[in-house]
Design an enzyme around this catalytic site. Structure first.
Site, short mmCIF file in Angstrom:
data_model
loop_
_atom_site.label_atom_id
_atom_site.label_comp_id
_atom_site.label_asym_id
_atom_site.label_seq_id
_atom_site.Cartn_x
_atom_site.Cartn_y
_atom_site.Cartn_z
CB THR A 1 -20.86 11.02 13.51
OG1 THR A 1 -21.13 9.67 13.16
CG2 THR A 1 -20.93 11.20 15.00
NE ARG B 1 -19.72 0.02 13.12
CZ ARG B 1 -19.55 1.35 13.19
NH1 ARG B 1 -20.60 2.13 13.34
NH2 ARG B 1 -18.37 1.87 13.12
CB VAL B 2 -22.60 -0.76 18.60
CG1 VAL B 2 -22.50 0.51 19.44
CG2 VAL B 2 -23.98 -1.40 18.76
N GLY B 3 -20.91 1.49 16.79
CA GLY B 3 -19.64 2.19 16.62
C GLY B 3 -19.14 2.81 17.92
CG ASP B 4 -16.57 6.16 17.45
OD1 ASP B 4 -17.29 5.87 16.48
OD2 ASP B 4 -16.06 7.28 17.61
CB THR C 1 -16.84 12.45 13.65
OG1 THR C 1 -17.28 11.93 12.39
CG2 THR C 1 -15.89 13.61 13.40
N GLY C 2 -15.48 9.57 12.93
CA GLY C 2 -14.51 8.87 12.10
C GLY C 2 -14.85 7.39 12.04
N GLY D 1 -15.35 4.27 13.32
CA GLY D 1 -15.54 3.95 14.73
C GLY D 1 -14.68 2.83 15.27
N1 ASP Z 1 -17.91 7.20 14.31
C1 ASP Z 1 -19.13 6.80 13.66
C2 ASP Z 1 -19.26 5.31 13.73
O1 ASP Z 1 -18.27 4.64 13.52
C3 ASP Z 1 -19.21 7.23 12.24
C4 ASP Z 1 -19.04 8.70 12.03
O2 ASP Z 1 -18.26 9.34 12.72
O3 ASP Z 1 -19.69 9.24 11.11
O4 ASP Z 1 -20.34 4.82 13.90
#
Ligand code: ASP
Length: 325
Positions: A191, A219-222, A242-243, A245
């Site tokens: 990300t 699916r939706v992340g953070d 980033t991480g 989510g």
């Molecule tokens: N945080 C992002 C998600 O969970 C993934 C990422 O940080 O690469 O969608």
């Protein structure tokens, strides 16, 4: 009369955190990553030095990273379980408290521009799926077919993820209710994000992502969730995360940092370290954040082996790092 020194314009970027060890990248690959992070920083720095807003600077920096297939955003986004690219992005303006986000877009070339347009021209904060696509089209944003977003290395990552999922889930690619989501396969979160402080003393944040390889359809992340993966408020901080989510959403990580500053009087460094190392660590969440306050104090913090990251202040040269040095 007390003279308060004006903080220099500042821009931070990240290109994802994760299991990044020196041995994982050849010198040529490392150079490529460094070069593009440098380009992103310079794109935003140029605007900031011309008196541009923090918002314009974070959007410009993120666009550079979205256009580069090395990162998991825009071109180079990871694939869902079904082999599609579904992208999420958000922006927040610390000066006004305005925010915009899109989720599950499949054809918008630069999802961060769609998020900015949602903020500035939709009257809403968050558009998803077909509604976000239709809005982006109506706004005249550049659209692309699936072939533009398709990259061979992300496709290969999906195949690996699918294969390991079958093993993990007894040859059933679908999780039953209540079963925990499997760990992300390659343990790298590509990300991208940026936070900036402009010459007027305003902050802004932007984040853009393809999400996680082999994620479920829808699916939706953070990243597009204001307060989880993206947050900005002039009084406290601008944060992009980033991480994994799911952990950042449950921990409302970006806002948690700002809240520790607002309610607890913590400094940016104290708040970031507390959120990351007391709160996120305790839940098993892995990843990192870039965070910046209006005095130009900043943090590039992570609890993984590395994070693609960089910072530029004033007219200084970009400083870039990847590993935990
Ligand atoms: N945080 C992002 C998600 O969970 C993934 C990422 O940080 O690469 O969608």
């Amino acid at each position: 009369m007390q003279v308060i020194a004006q903080a220099p314009v500042t821009l931070l970027v990240h290109g994802g955190a994760g299991t990044l060890r020196r041995a994982d990248l050849s010198p040529t690959q490392e150079c490529e990553y460094r070069e593009i992070l440098d380009q992103a920083l310079r794109a935003g720095q140029t605007l900031l030095l011309q008196g541009g807003t923090a918002l314009d600077a974070v959007v410009a920096a993120v666009c550079v990273l979205e256009d580069c297939p090395l990162f998991n955003a825009g071109k180079g986004s990871v694939f869902t379980h079904e082999g599609r690219n579904e992208m999420d992005a958000a922006v927040m303006d610390g000066a006004t408290g305005q925010a915009g986000a899109v989720a599950g877009v499949v054809s918008v070339r630069n999802p961060v521009l769609a998020a900015q347009a949602v903020m500035q021209r939709s009257g809403h904060v968050f558009l998803m799926g077909q509604g976000a696509e239709a809005f982006a089209r109506a706004q005249g944003l550049a659209l692309e077919g699936p072939e533009y977003f398709h990259t061979a290395h992300r496709w290969q990552q999906l195949q690996t993820a699918l294969a390991q999922n079958q093993v993990m889930l007894d040859h059933d690619g679908h999780r039953s209710q209540g079963q925990p989501a499997p760990e992300p396969i390659d343990r790298k979160f590509g990300t991208v994000g940026a936070v900036a402080l402009d010459a007027q003393g305003h902050l802004a944040a932007a984040t853009s992502t393809g999400g996680m390889t082999n994620k479920m359809f829808g699916r939706v992340g953070d990243s597009p969730l204001i307060g989880a993966g993206t947050y900005a408020c002039d009084a406290t901080a601008a944060v992009s995360a980033t991480g994994a989510g799911e952990f950042f959403m449950r921990g409302v990580v970006a806002h948690d940092i700002a809240a520790r500053m607002a309610y607890g009087g913590l400094s940016l460094a104290e708040a970031t370290q507390a959120t990351l190392h007391e709160k996120l660590d305790a839940t098993g969440g892995r990843g990192g954040v870039i965070a910046l306050d209006r005095h130009g104090h900043y943090q590039l913090a992570f609890n993984t082996e590395g994070m693609y990251r960089g910072v530029v202040q004033g007219e200084g040269p970009p400083q870039i790092a990847i590993y935990r040095d």
